[in-house]
Design a protein around this motif. Sequence first.
Motif, PDB file in Angstrom:
ATOM      1  N   PRO A 137       6.598 -13.400 -13.355  1.00 45.49           N
ATOM      2  CA  PRO A 137       6.769 -12.209 -12.520  1.00 45.49           C
ATOM      3  C   PRO A 137       7.252 -10.973 -13.267  1.00 45.49           C
ATOM      4  CG  PRO A 137       8.506 -13.825 -12.078  1.00 45.49           C
ATOM      5  CD  PRO A 137       7.476 -14.512 -12.923  1.00 45.49           C
ATOM      6  N   ASP A 138       7.894 -11.161 -14.433  1.00 42.16           N
ATOM      7  CA  ASP A 138       8.445 -10.015 -15.153  1.00 42.16           C
ATOM      8  C   ASP A 138       7.489  -9.416 -16.175  1.00 42.16           C
ATOM      9  OD1 ASP A 138      10.937 -10.143 -13.804  1.00 42.16           O
ATOM     10  OD2 ASP A 138      11.593 -11.757 -15.129  1.00 42.16           O
ATOM     11  N   ASP A 139       6.333 -10.021 -16.372  1.00 41.98           N
ATOM     12  CA  ASP A 139       5.353  -9.474 -17.310  1.00 41.98           C
ATOM     13  C   ASP A 139       4.793  -8.176 -16.725  1.00 41.98           C
ATOM     14  OD1 ASP A 139       2.980  -8.909 -18.827  1.00 41.98           O
ATOM     15  OD2 ASP A 139       2.946 -10.991 -19.492  1.00 41.98           O
ATOM     16  N   GLU A 140       4.935  -7.075 -17.455  1.00 38.26           N
ATOM     17  CA  GLU A 140       4.526  -5.771 -16.945  1.00 38.26           C
ATOM     18  C   GLU A 140       3.087  -5.400 -17.303  1.00 38.26           C
ATOM     19  OE1 GLU A 140       6.176  -4.421 -14.805  1.00 38.26           O
ATOM     20  OE2 GLU A 140       8.303  -4.854 -15.090  1.00 38.26           O
ATOM     21  N   GLU A 141       2.350  -6.331 -17.893  1.00 41.40           N
ATOM     22  CA  GLU A 141       0.959  -6.037 -18.245  1.00 41.40           C
ATOM     23  C   GLU A 141      -0.032  -7.036 -17.666  1.00 41.40           C
ATOM     24  OE1 GLU A 141       0.830  -5.700 -22.518  1.00 41.40           O
ATOM     25  OE2 GLU A 141       1.354  -3.574 -22.434  1.00 41.40           O
ATOM     26  N   VAL A 142       0.350  -8.304 -17.631  1.00 38.42           N
ATOM     27  CA  VAL A 142      -0.568  -9.340 -17.156  1.00 38.42           C
ATOM     28  C   VAL A 142      -0.062  -9.902 -15.831  1.00 38.42           C
ATOM     29  CG1 VAL A 142      -1.615 -11.577 -17.656  1.00 38.42           C
ATOM     30  CG2 VAL A 142      -1.325  -9.903 -19.478  1.00 38.42           C
ATOM     31  N   TRP A 143      -0.976 -10.025 -14.894  1.00 37.78           N
ATOM     32  CA  TRP A 143      -0.666 -10.538 -13.551  1.00 37.78           C
ATOM     33  C   TRP A 143      -1.359 -11.890 -13.419  1.00 37.78           C
ATOM     34  CZ3 TRP A 143      -1.641  -7.148  -8.577  1.00 37.78           C
ATOM     35  CH2 TRP A 143      -1.077  -7.777  -7.465  1.00 37.78           C
ATOM     36  N   ARG A 190      -4.590   4.679  -8.007  1.00 37.81           N
ATOM     37  CA  ARG A 190      -3.172   4.368  -7.865  1.00 37.81           C
ATOM     38  C   ARG A 190      -2.760   3.128  -8.656  1.00 37.81           C
ATOM     39  NH1 ARG A 190      -1.897   3.327  -2.063  1.00 37.81           N
ATOM     40  NH2 ARG A 190       0.248   3.509  -2.794  1.00 37.81           N
ATOM     41  N   PHE A 191      -3.606   2.111  -8.634  1.00 34.25           N
ATOM     42  CA  PHE A 191      -3.259   0.839  -9.267  1.00 34.25           C
ATOM     43  C   PHE A 191      -4.070   0.579 -10.534  1.00 34.25           C
ATOM     44  CE2 PHE A 191      -2.813   0.043  -4.572  1.00 34.25           C
ATOM     45  CZ  PHE A 191      -1.427   0.100  -4.537  1.00 34.25           C
ATOM     46  N   ILE A 224       0.815  -1.216   0.000  1.00 37.70           N
ATOM     47  CA  ILE A 224       0.000   0.000   0.000  1.00 37.70           C
ATOM     48  C   ILE A 224       0.849   1.266   0.000  1.00 37.70           C
ATOM     49  CG2 ILE A 224      -0.312   0.411   2.470  1.00 37.70           C
ATOM     50  CD1 ILE A 224      -3.333   0.715   1.864  1.00 37.70           C
ATOM     51  N   ARG A 225       2.118   1.159   0.363  1.00 41.94           N
ATOM     52  CA  ARG A 225       3.001   2.324   0.352  1.00 41.94           C
ATOM     53  C   ARG A 225       3.741   2.495  -0.982  1.00 41.94           C
ATOM     54  NH1 ARG A 225       0.770   5.220   4.258  1.00 41.94           N
ATOM     55  NH2 ARG A 225       1.423   4.720   6.383  1.00 41.94           N
ATOM     56  N   LEU A 226       3.466   1.644  -1.965  1.00 46.80           N
ATOM     57  CA  LEU A 226       4.132   1.794  -3.252  1.00 46.80           C
ATOM     58  C   LEU A 226       3.857   3.181  -3.837  1.00 46.80           C
ATOM     59  CD1 LEU A 226       3.654  -1.660  -5.020  1.00 46.80           C
ATOM     60  CD2 LEU A 226       5.813  -0.503  -4.514  1.00 46.80           C
ATOM     61  N   GLY A 227       4.896   3.814  -4.328  1.00 48.40           N
ATOM     62  CA  GLY A 227       4.773   5.156  -4.884  1.00 48.40           C
ATOM     63  C   GLY A 227       5.252   6.231  -3.942  1.00 48.40           C
ATOM     64  N   ALA A 275      10.961  12.893   1.809  1.00 46.72           N
ATOM     65  CA  ALA A 275      10.545  12.749   0.416  1.00 46.72           C
ATOM     66  C   ALA A 275       9.310  11.871   0.271  1.00 46.72           C
ATOM     67  CB  ALA A 275      11.699  12.166  -0.407  1.00 46.72           C
ATOM     68  N   LYS A 276       8.546  11.698   1.346  1.00 53.50           N
ATOM     69  CA  LYS A 276       7.413  10.782   1.303  1.00 53.50           C
ATOM     70  C   LYS A 276       6.452  11.101   0.178  1.00 53.50           C
ATOM     71  CE  LYS A 276       3.566   8.910   4.018  1.00 53.50           C
ATOM     72  NZ  LYS A 276       2.899   8.821   5.334  1.00 53.50           N
ATOM     73  N   TYR A 277       6.214  12.373  -0.096  1.00 52.72           N
ATOM     74  CA  TYR A 277       5.242  12.741  -1.116  1.00 52.72           C
ATOM     75  C   TYR A 277       5.881  13.167  -2.437  1.00 52.72           C
ATOM     76  CZ  TYR A 277       1.605  12.031   2.278  1.00 52.72           C
ATOM     77  OH  TYR A 277       0.749  11.442   3.175  1.00 52.72           O
ATOM     78  N   ILE A 278       7.120  12.785  -2.628  1.00 54.86           N
ATOM     79  CA  ILE A 278       7.729  12.895  -3.956  1.00 54.86           C
ATOM     80  C   ILE A 278       7.456  11.566  -4.641  1.00 54.86           C
ATOM     81  CG2 ILE A 278       9.794  13.344  -5.293  1.00 54.86           C
ATOM     82  CD1 ILE A 278       8.922  15.698  -3.515  1.00 54.86           C
ATOM     83  N   TYR A 279       6.494  11.547  -5.543  1.00 56.21           N
ATOM     84  CA  TYR A 279       5.993  10.285  -6.095  1.00 56.21           C
ATOM     85  C   TYR A 279       7.083   9.514  -6.818  1.00 56.21           C
ATOM     86  CZ  TYR A 279       2.996   6.990  -8.585  1.00 56.21           C
ATOM     87  OH  TYR A 279       2.402   5.842  -9.058  1.00 56.21           O
ATOM     88  N   ASP A 280       7.132   8.211  -6.543  1.00 63.13           N
ATOM     89  CA  ASP A 280       8.142   7.316  -7.118  1.00 63.13           C
ATOM     90  C   ASP A 280       7.411   6.234  -7.923  1.00 63.13           C
ATOM     91  OD1 ASP A 280      10.430   5.917  -7.690  1.00 63.13           O
ATOM     92  OD2 ASP A 280      10.649   5.042  -5.693  1.00 63.13           O
ATOM     93  N   PRO A 281       7.292   6.410  -9.248  1.00 59.43           N
ATOM     94  CA  PRO A 281       6.546   5.430 -10.060  1.00 59.43           C
ATOM     95  C   PRO A 281       7.143   4.029  -9.929  1.00 59.43           C
ATOM     96  CG  PRO A 281       7.036   7.415 -11.328  1.00 59.43           C
ATOM     97  CD  PRO A 281       7.848   7.496 -10.065  1.00 59.43           C
ATOM     98  N   PHE A 282       6.283   3.023 -10.101  1.00 58.33           N
ATOM     99  CA  PHE A 282       6.714   1.639  -9.961  1.00 58.33           C
ATOM    100  C   PHE A 282       6.081   0.804 -11.069  1.00 58.33           C
ATOM    101  CE2 PHE A 282       2.940   2.432  -7.465  1.00 58.33           C
ATOM    102  CZ  PHE A 282       2.090   1.402  -7.825  1.00 58.33           C
ATOM    103  N   PRO A 283       6.768  -0.241 -11.518  1.00 61.65           N
ATOM    104  CA  PRO A 283       6.192  -1.122 -12.538  1.00 61.65           C
ATOM    105  C   PRO A 283       5.273  -2.166 -11.905  1.00 61.65           C
ATOM    106  CG  PRO A 283       8.415  -1.830 -12.028  1.00 61.65           C
ATOM    107  CD  PRO A 283       8.173  -0.582 -11.216  1.00 61.65           C
ATOM    108  N   LEU A 284       4.435  -2.790 -12.728  1.00 61.90           N
ATOM    109  CA  LEU A 284       3.539  -3.835 -12.236  1.00 61.90           C
ATOM    110  C   LEU A 284       4.328  -4.970 -11.595  1.00 61.90           C
ATOM    111  CD1 LEU A 284       0.684  -5.052 -12.010  1.00 61.90           C
ATOM    112  CD2 LEU A 284       1.052  -6.079 -14.281  1.00 61.90           C
ATOM    113  N   SER A 285       5.504  -5.275 -12.128  1.00 61.86           N
ATOM    114  CA  SER A 285       6.287  -6.387 -11.589  1.00 61.86           C
ATOM    115  C   SER A 285       6.629  -6.170 -10.115  1.00 61.86           C
ATOM    116  CB  SER A 285       7.570  -6.584 -12.411  1.00 61.86           C
ATOM    117  OG  SER A 285       8.338  -5.387 -12.446  1.00 61.86           O
TER     118      SER A 285
END
Length: 605
Positions: A519-525, A361-362, A306-309, A316-326
Amino acid sequence: MGSLISDDEGRYIGTEPWWKDALFYQVYPASFKDSNGDGWGDLPGLISKIDYLEELGVDVVWVSPIFESPQKDMGYDVSDYQKIYAPYGTVQDVDALLEECHKRGMKVILDLVVNHTSVEHEWFKESRSSKDNPKRDWYIWRPARYDDNGARHPPTNWRGYFAGPTWTWDEQTQEYYLHLYAPDQPDLNWENAKCREAIYENTMRFWLDRGVDGFRIDTVNKYSKRTDFVDAPVTDPTSPHQPAPEMWCNGPRIHEFIHEMNRKVLAPYNAVSVGELSLTPEPNQVIPYVSAQAQELDMVFEFSVIRLGNGNGFGAKYIYDPFPLSTLKRLTAKWQSFIEGTDAWATAFCENHDNGRAVSRFGDTSTPDLWSRSAKTIALWQATMTGTLFLYQGQEIGMTNMPPSWGMEEYKDIESANFYAEAVESGDGERVRKTMHGLRILARDHARVPFQWSDEPNAGFSDAGATSWMRVHDDYAAINAARQRHDPDSILSFYKRVMKLRKRYKDVFVFGSHKLLDPDDEEVWTYVKEGPGSGGGRDGTPRKALVVMNFSRSERGVGDVATALGCNEGDVRLLVGTNGPAPSQGRTWPALVAWEGRVYTNFDP
């Protein structure tokens, strides 16, 4: 009572505590339902919506803080644990809530805030009255430090969670007191045995004796601090105040304190407990809190997902850090599988009162169609998670973050205000811009916008002429519970459907193992859930479910379903899909369209 784990044919698998397969629903009462037109949600308003919660399938209502408070941090600064903040109602309204829930077979837990109190609590008033007051040691006081020029400085250089130092000078007794959060929230001293006993008696037994079924326990791993009070390493040279969670998280006596709380209060009342366990990122740190043998807590919230991003570091808590689906996939898999082979237990959640909305967010809110599709896919993700599931109010109708057009004046939370002010004070325009961008995604305010009940004025949260304490979302006419309640294709209807499936096949979804594929697929989970016990599948193998979700706008194939399930093609069944039935075409299944999710099984639905 235990919860029988069996398949749909009634074959016995085992017995577990009732709360493991229960659906918990968090209510943020100020924003849930206002019954008297003052713009502030209240207990009578909540009571009026219990049937709505029962219809959703809720087993336990978790009520965020309602105790007497000056509301510097929305009730997480308690001034009297045995009184209710008047705009919420009365102690008798709590009794009425318990009665209405209990007669429906539902339970109620309250938010227990005992790392700190308000400065207005009688305990703190006594503590700060003099250095020899009997309650002086119920809080954490330390003398000042002085530099070579005679200037006064706090006892340590620690940075608090809401920015600024963790110490405030008290002019009357000429010492500093510790507060990990706002200066209005002084930390209790759990090292003092009399203080601990007062906590157990005044904040816990009082409510358990009235029929409350347990607690969500705030900041549960911060009660034991290091007592040498040394400076933290300088990791942010731009600030005199340094992040120091290692000084107060998971401290030297924490397990002693939690075990004592369980032994003296929770266990005698058979009260359910779920603790907020921040900054504890490894399974070997978490398991001691939730191991059945340890007899501490039933469950905890671990926050890696839930803390991703959130940006790195406190400042720097609210400096957004993008993350990939993986990254999301791997962290979910880590916290789904960490209990395997242990006597510990997991929780599943993707929203709460301290974070932005999950679909914002997700998911994908760029169009109404993608908003609906992605919210249903998030529902499918949550419904198939191992552990006890927690929903947050409005999640079930796809409530979104505040509109990006809203200015900082609409952000009411103390943390949002402090981090934004800190950025402004830095004089760095780029930092201000990045902080505002991060707040638009991550701020706690997003979850606190009034619940959208209908397309009536004030979204049905309050009377038409009322001024709500937070602005009602601009999109309430399009996103509201009334509009979705009788629409079979709505997000709300889908949540109801998958919650029933989760309960029906709890051996697979609640109690099953979790195995991440690709795990490395960035589109399908994609992951496989496998139930405990033997047999149950159409071919005699253990019952399994394949969850496949397209987290993109591209069409994607589902892969080899039969192989993933370890069964023959003819034994594959579609249990549920976000877009409805998707029949196979010979040996293949249709591709997933944008933001579509499905669950396949090796057993007959």
